[in-house]
Design an enzyme around this catalytic site. Sequence first.
Site, PDB file in Angstrom:
ATOM      1  N   LYS A   1       0.755  -1.239  -0.001  1.00 23.22           N
ATOM      2  CA  LYS A   1       0.129  -0.095   0.202  1.00 23.22           C
ATOM      3  C   LYS A   1       0.746   1.248  -0.081  1.00 23.22           C
ATOM      4  O   LYS A   1       2.116   1.158   0.021  1.00 23.22           O
ATOM      5  CB  LYS A   1      -0.970  -0.050   1.340  1.00 23.22           C
ATOM      6  CG  LYS A   1      -1.905  -1.404   1.216  1.00 23.22           C
ATOM      7  CD  LYS A   1      -3.084  -1.215   0.195  1.00 23.22           C
ATOM      8  CE  LYS A   1      -3.815  -2.536  -0.204  1.00 23.22           C
ATOM      9  NZ  LYS A   1      -4.430  -3.214   0.985  1.00 23.22           N
TER      10      LYS A   1
HETATM   11  C1  LIG Z   1      -5.352  -4.340   1.478  1.00 21.71           C
HETATM   12  C2  LIG Z   1      -6.927  -4.018   1.398  1.00 21.71           C
HETATM   13  C3  LIG Z   1      -7.694  -4.198   2.649  1.00 21.71           C
HETATM   14  C4  LIG Z   1      -7.076  -5.085   3.867  1.00 21.71           C
HETATM   15  O1  LIG Z   1      -5.793  -4.706   4.321  1.00 21.71           O
HETATM   16  P1  LIG Z   1      -4.849  -5.319   5.199  1.00 21.71           P
HETATM   17  O2  LIG Z   1      -4.097  -4.277   5.971  1.00 21.71           O
HETATM   18  O3  LIG Z   1      -4.046  -6.175   4.213  1.00 21.71           O
HETATM   19  O4  LIG Z   1      -5.853  -6.167   6.158  1.00 21.71           O
HETATM   20  C5  LIG Z   1      -9.039  -4.051   2.697  1.00 21.71           C
HETATM   21  N1  LIG Z   1      -9.440  -3.452   1.737  1.00 21.71           N
HETATM   22  C6  LIG Z   1      -9.025  -3.148   0.457  1.00 21.71           C
HETATM   23  C7  LIG Z   1      -9.686  -2.479  -0.327  1.00 21.71           C
HETATM   24  C8  LIG Z   1      -7.586  -3.377   0.423  1.00 21.71           C
HETATM   25  O5  LIG Z   1      -7.036  -3.156  -0.765  1.00 21.71           O
END
Ligand SMILES: *Cc1c(COP(=O)(O)O)cnc(C)c1O
Length: 384
Positions: free
Chosen positions: A187
């Site tokens: 991210k």
């Molecule tokens: C990555 C993601 C999540 C989950 O995030 P984590 O920190 O990996 O639990 C939830 N929603 C979206 C849209 C994502 O891209």
Amino acid sequence: MIPYSCQQITEDDIAAVTAVLRSEYLTQGPVLPAFEAAFAARHGVAHAVAVSNATVGLHLACLALGVGPGSVVWTSPNSFVASANCALYCGAEVGFVDMDPATRNLSVAALRIKLASARAQGCLPDVLIPVDFGGLPAELREMRALANEYGFKILEDASHATGASYLGQPVGAAWADATVFSFHAVKVITTAEGGMVTTQDPALAQRLQALRSHGLTRDAAQMHHAPEGPWVYEQHSLGFNARMTELQAALGHSQLGRLDAMQARRAELAARYGRLLADLPLGLPVEPEGCRSAWHLYPVTLEAGTAPRAQVFQAMRAADIGVNVHYIPIHTQPFYAARGFAPGDFPEAERYYARAISLPLHPSLTDAQQDQVVAVLRQALFAG
Ligand SMILES: *Cc1c(COP(=O)(O)O)cnc(C)c1O
């Protein structure tokens, strides 16, 4: 391999983490509150509650907003499964609102139609979870007006959108009742695994703080009984251990300091893709008036006259370009099919998915690497 996304780790990040390793606290120390305060300040929001990942952040936020058995939660089919799973964890029912093919976010027009028919049938949603797909803010102003009219709450899944802004304000400040960010390694900023929930509502923030730590409080002002001594804690709700460690918080705080610089590079690369791909039969991501995307992803769609998606994908992977696909519509997953959803239910998300491919985009990508991605794509699109 040029990855579709990739963390950027500097010597400052490493120094911040190793300083924690040499300190007294590996968890529940002073670094986490400092990261939360800095995140809240950067986003112009009253409260930021760090959690161990965004999935648990969505779960706890649903619980804190009152989602439970009998509740109805709607989200976008064009998202990661966590956007919908969080409601099922709470025993709620999940529904989807089809996406807008221009923004690829939850369609406000489809939402209006679905709300009108849900009112007629007496099954209005309790919570709406719009997703800022690829980093582009969802249309929260219109959703807020509908939330006020129909009486639902808004939980924004801003997992892609750390650093994005909407109508002049950072995502996570206004409009939504609560906003969840992800710091997974792919991210926009990272803590390896991690997440943050922001809200303007002090009572909601307090519920989130309790839920992330077993439902406990050590605050005498909140206790049901006058504490017998400083060791006393009281459990008021059924919480979890969803805490972020000091190591992760130190990395997050250090990364947050570079958010604007990393964001600027992402935006520069996105604009450069726009110029380099302009003559090709591709649908490119947009940035409507009033929005600044966090540019977590650069997803394009293959239009008429190109080779099939699977062939383009494989040709690029064979050339060491780490393309990916975002997203397989949630309702088409076997788990959701078993809950009564079927192909054809949300045709815009399905049509988009069939032609989508995400090109590499991250702040360490060089212009030369980007040129290589474009050259390989050009060839792959028209290969026989
Ligand atoms: C990555 C993601 C999540 C989950 O995030 P984590 O920190 O990996 O639990 C939830 N929603 C979206 C849209 C994502 O891209």
